[in-house]
Design an enzyme around this catalytic site. Sequence first.
Site, PDB file in Angstrom:
ATOM      1  N   GLY A 291       0.832  -1.202   0.000  1.00  0.00           N
ATOM      2  CA  GLY A 291       0.000   0.000   0.000  1.00  0.00           C
ATOM      3  C   GLY A 291       0.862   1.246   0.000  1.00  0.00           C
ATOM      4  O   GLY A 291       0.723   2.124  -0.866  1.00  0.00           O
TER       5      GLY A 291
ATOM      6  N   ASP B 116       4.626 -10.159   6.707  1.00  0.00           N
ATOM      7  CA  ASP B 116       3.987 -11.255   5.965  1.00  0.00           C
ATOM      8  C   ASP B 116       4.894 -12.008   4.990  1.00  0.00           C
ATOM      9  O   ASP B 116       4.571 -13.103   4.565  1.00  0.00           O
ATOM     10  CB  ASP B 116       2.796 -10.717   5.149  1.00  0.00           C
ATOM     11  CG  ASP B 116       1.665 -10.271   6.051  1.00  0.00           C
ATOM     12  OD1 ASP B 116       1.690 -10.624   7.242  1.00  0.00           O
ATOM     13  OD2 ASP B 116       0.766  -9.555   5.561  1.00  0.00           O
TER      14      ASP B 116
ATOM     15  N   ARG C 267      -2.940 -12.085   5.788  1.00  0.00           N
ATOM     16  CA  ARG C 267      -4.276 -11.991   5.180  1.00  0.00           C
ATOM     17  C   ARG C 267      -4.317 -12.692   3.828  1.00  0.00           C
ATOM     18  O   ARG C 267      -5.269 -13.361   3.493  1.00  0.00           O
ATOM     19  CB  ARG C 267      -4.671 -10.526   5.027  1.00  0.00           C
ATOM     20  CG  ARG C 267      -5.611 -10.072   6.123  1.00  0.00           C
ATOM     21  CD  ARG C 267      -5.894  -8.613   5.981  1.00  0.00           C
ATOM     22  NE  ARG C 267      -4.639  -7.853   6.020  1.00  0.00           N
ATOM     23  CZ  ARG C 267      -4.473  -6.638   5.508  1.00  0.00           C
ATOM     24  NH1 ARG C 267      -5.471  -6.044   4.891  1.00  0.00           N
ATOM     25  NH2 ARG C 267      -3.324  -6.014   5.593  1.00  0.00           N
TER      26      ARG C 267
ATOM     27  N   ARG D   9      -8.382 -25.339  22.732  1.00  0.00           N
ATOM     28  CA  ARG D   9      -8.348 -23.892  23.030  1.00  0.00           C
ATOM     29  C   ARG D   9      -7.886 -23.147  21.785  1.00  0.00           C
ATOM     30  O   ARG D   9      -7.064 -23.662  21.022  1.00  0.00           O
ATOM     31  CB  ARG D   9      -7.363 -23.587  24.161  1.00  0.00           C
ATOM     32  CG  ARG D   9      -7.594 -24.385  25.430  1.00  0.00           C
ATOM     33  CD  ARG D   9      -8.883 -23.978  26.099  1.00  0.00           C
ATOM     34  NE  ARG D   9      -9.354 -25.037  26.976  1.00  0.00           N
ATOM     35  CZ  ARG D   9      -9.314 -24.980  28.305  1.00  0.00           C
ATOM     36  NH1 ARG D   9      -8.834 -23.924  28.898  1.00  0.00           N
ATOM     37  NH2 ARG D   9      -9.785 -25.981  29.018  1.00  0.00           N
TER      38      ARG D   9
ATOM     39  N   ARG E  75       4.173  -8.587  15.763  1.00  0.00           N
ATOM     40  CA  ARG E  75       4.857  -7.402  15.226  1.00  0.00           C
ATOM     41  C   ARG E  75       5.859  -6.837  16.215  1.00  0.00           C
ATOM     42  O   ARG E  75       6.534  -5.865  15.922  1.00  0.00           O
ATOM     43  CB  ARG E  75       3.844  -6.282  14.967  1.00  0.00           C
ATOM     44  CG  ARG E  75       2.987  -6.498  13.784  1.00  0.00           C
ATOM     45  CD  ARG E  75       2.293  -5.181  13.442  1.00  0.00           C
ATOM     46  NE  ARG E  75       1.291  -5.394  12.434  1.00  0.00           N
ATOM     47  CZ  ARG E  75       1.567  -5.543  11.145  1.00  0.00           C
ATOM     48  NH1 ARG E  75       2.815  -5.499  10.727  1.00  0.00           N
ATOM     49  NH2 ARG E  75       0.612  -5.750  10.284  1.00  0.00           N
TER      50      ARG E  75
ATOM     51  N   GLY F   7      33.748 -19.305  17.004  1.00  0.00           N
ATOM     52  CA  GLY F   7      33.870 -19.312  15.552  1.00  0.00           C
ATOM     53  C   GLY F   7      35.075 -20.099  15.071  1.00  0.00           C
ATOM     54  O   GLY F   7      35.256 -20.295  13.879  1.00  0.00           O
TER      55      GLY F   7
HETATM   56  P1  ADP Z   1       0.950  -1.128   3.912  1.00  0.00           P
HETATM   57  O1  ADP Z   1       1.940  -0.135   3.365  1.00  0.00           O
HETATM   58  O2  ADP Z   1       1.477  -1.813   5.116  1.00  0.00           O
HETATM   59  O3  ADP Z   1       0.426  -2.016   2.819  1.00  0.00           O
HETATM   60  P2  ADP Z   1      -1.515   0.445   3.862  1.00  0.00           P
HETATM   61  O4  ADP Z   1      -2.056  -0.268   2.683  1.00  0.00           O
HETATM   62  O5  ADP Z   1      -2.417   0.739   4.995  1.00  0.00           O
HETATM   63  O6  ADP Z   1      -0.267  -0.279   4.502  1.00  0.00           O
HETATM   64  O7  ADP Z   1      -0.904   1.832   3.330  1.00  0.00           O
HETATM   65  C1  ADP Z   1      -0.313   2.752   4.207  1.00  0.00           C
HETATM   66  C2  ADP Z   1      -0.596   4.167   3.727  1.00  0.00           C
HETATM   67  O8  ADP Z   1      -0.079   4.325   2.406  1.00  0.00           O
HETATM   68  C3  ADP Z   1      -2.067   4.507   3.606  1.00  0.00           C
HETATM   69  O9  ADP Z   1      -2.622   4.928   4.827  1.00  0.00           O
HETATM   70  C4  ADP Z   1      -2.047   5.637   2.604  1.00  0.00           C
HETATM   71  O10 ADP Z   1      -1.691   6.853   3.200  1.00  0.00           O
HETATM   72  C5  ADP Z   1      -0.929   5.223   1.675  1.00  0.00           C
HETATM   73  N1  ADP Z   1      -1.490   4.521   0.516  1.00  0.00           N
HETATM   74  C6  ADP Z   1      -1.779   3.215   0.402  1.00  0.00           C
HETATM   75  N2  ADP Z   1      -2.294   2.917  -0.813  1.00  0.00           N
HETATM   76  C7  ADP Z   1      -2.345   4.092  -1.475  1.00  0.00           C
HETATM   77  C8  ADP Z   1      -2.796   4.504  -2.782  1.00  0.00           C
HETATM   78  N3  ADP Z   1      -3.264   3.618  -3.648  1.00  0.00           N
HETATM   79  N4  ADP Z   1      -2.684   5.808  -3.089  1.00  0.00           N
HETATM   80  C9  ADP Z   1      -2.198   6.719  -2.244  1.00  0.00           C
HETATM   81  N5  ADP Z   1      -1.770   6.395  -1.013  1.00  0.00           N
HETATM   82  C10 ADP Z   1      -1.835   5.113  -0.625  1.00  0.00           C
END
Ligand code: ADP
Length: 747
Positions: free
Chosen positions: A112, A158, A202, A284, A293, A568
């Site tokens: 992301g 992950d 996920r 359980r 994390r 070592g």
């Molecule tokens: P990760 O980087 O761990 O995959 P996220 O998907 O939550 O985590 O992304 C972290 C941040 O990166 C988001 O809160 C947002 O600010 C930014 N981000 C993620 N995807 C996009 C996108 N397609 N466009 C612009 N900013 C993004």
Amino acid sequence: MSNVESKKRIGVFTSGGDSQGMNAAVRAVVRAGINAGVEVYAIHEGYKGMVAGDQYIRPLAWSDVGGILQQGGTIIGSARSQEFRTREGRRKAAYHLIEHGIDALVAIGGDGSLTGANLFRQEWPELLAELVAEGRLALGVAAAHPNLAIVGLVGSIDNDMFGTDMTIGADTALHRIVEALDAIASTAASHQRSFVVEVMGRHAGYLALMSALATGADYVFIPESPPPDGWEEEMCATIRAGRERGRRHNTVIVAEGAINRHGDPIESEYVKQVLTERLGEDTRVTLLGHVQRGGSPSAFDRNMSTMLGAAAVEYIAAAPPDDEPQLFGIRDNEVMHSPLMENVHKTQMVAQLIAAGTYDEAMAMRGRSFVESYEILHTLVQAQPRPANPQRSGQRLAVMHLGGPAPGMNAAVRTAVRLGLDRGHTMLAIRNGLVGLLKGTVEEMNWMSVHGWVARGGAELGTSRHSATSADFPRIAEVLAEHRIDGLMLIGGWISYEFAYQLASHAHEYPAFAMPVVCVPASINNDLPGTEISVGADTALNTIVEDVDKIKESAVASQRCYVVEVMGHDCGYLALMSGLASGAERVYLPEEGITLDDLRHDVREMVDGFRHGKRLGLIVRSEHADPYYTTPFLVSLYEKEGGDLFDARPSILGHTQQGGRPSPFDRIQANRLAAVALERLVTLVESGIHDSIAIGRENGKLKFTDLRDMPAMVEPDLHRPKVQRWMALRGLSRKMAECRPPHRSGR
Ligand code: ADP
């Protein structure tokens, strides 16, 4: 605009879910950046800070990133930002970067965050034009920064990203999971309980699969390979059979994103319900959650992140700013880079394949070692071997250790024994190394003889450091013949390789020696030829690093310089890698020796450092670094020269380095090496080839080395190979510790 300096300014930020090792990457970006002549700014709280500006964007000095290697999380903060997803938010972010003269970014985050960085870069010229049109930015300033350069590092526990073999944090997350599963196993066994443990992931089964392999779990559910319909009955049958054969506890691991063949989630609670209702098991559920994390990063995560951070900043400092964004990762333990968005798209494609129900393709995209691990797991979790094929005659294969104990040896024996039995062979164990062999302590192993061994430290079969001499040969031949051993697997260190060589070279005198022998490298020293990594070295490294973390805390409190001596033998692997992972100022290696000039220089540097605010000194000395300049000698030297500035103390870590429960990596490695070695041993016996070979990993690939070549591969009279790829990290270790003036200030 404060952009009066001519130095290039690079921003570094951590974004999205945090992961252990991000700090090491930030530290390396700052320190390698300073060495490369650039200024590094931290953008605190990821995109949120970039959008907010002001105090969120601050320069980082050499000493600002001192003492953070051992900290989990990220000292510069991470956040998710809704605002950055909007164009207005990104315009603000662009303004704040330009305000500080920053037009290059090292982004550390998941897919992301990296997608966001790429979009930001694409829009950059337009965003600046808009700011100019609004009158917020002078045309000249915008023209000075026409492009935004991006490099990405993957911070994600992950391990699901393309473009790197490992993501920052995955190894440490495995440590946390395996620690928890080991702890659960003991309580589960006391009460004969079953546990369903849910781990993160996920769209990725890496953590679930590898932790299952590393702990001997009974069943695992991963998103990439949903179980066939009717899995409930199969799972219950496996667990029932295990109970009947004496297993006292069961663990089922469920990845967060586990689904069935129809795409419906497999919930931990449902698995529990099945076990309770169909088997009457006291079951359980444990959700490991954010523990995964947390905690101090593993040695691997620290070193990999350091390598990546340094390489990324050096690249971006030198690259033309309009270069396509690159993702920095490791392949076969080497830093490499590839186009960022290609990797992001491939990563997202796996999630799409899973969503579309094309599981075979999703699995295939995870790569060969993932698929192989899944297959090994499936054999190992059986409660008993499959019925033997009456058409094929089973062989008599023996397993033994030689040399010092190495964590992970037991996991290797367990895998070899179970895979051998499953293929219809008779598996024999020779206890206590050469001593046992001479006494004839050979016994037949069954499926349950190795139950629970995967997690145990030490060597359950026993080992010994005795090497064979020619006087022992007749007796050895007698025992091998008496037990009709067709092939031998040696899991151990230097002595086992020598023994394999001896058997091969004396087979013409002793016909009983004429058999295939396969060695599996297991030595904390990591000093064996034909492999870059041996089983046990990762555990020893983590033990050292944990101990050094504690020593550092005590040293800071009392203005001390510690000289830490690590094991070592003739190989400096543990010294260099632990020095890199713990931020040592200086590492002394047997490969380099120690000279008086070195000492003069190093003492001067240390004194100078303390004079300028340094509060602790750390020197790592490999036990055989030099026969004259011993650890007590170094301590005396530093103590005397430290005067009123600092004291010097020795810390000789000793045998804790050989003990302890094996690390996840050592368990996984032991499983894979032993599985492939066993296959080869069987093939050699079947084809009547009497080779003495060793399995190893070179450039990331498994390969076999003919041990007749051993003398040519090793340093004469020393226990180490001639070529050691890890030696290339010496420069990085120095770069992280030695600051060029005028930036010197503290740690
Ligand atoms: P990760 O980087 O761990 O995959 P996220 O998907 O939550 O985590 O992304 C972290 C941040 O990166 C988001 O809160 C947002 O600010 C930014 N981000 C993620 N995807 C996009 C996108 N397609 N466009 C612009 N900013 C993004």
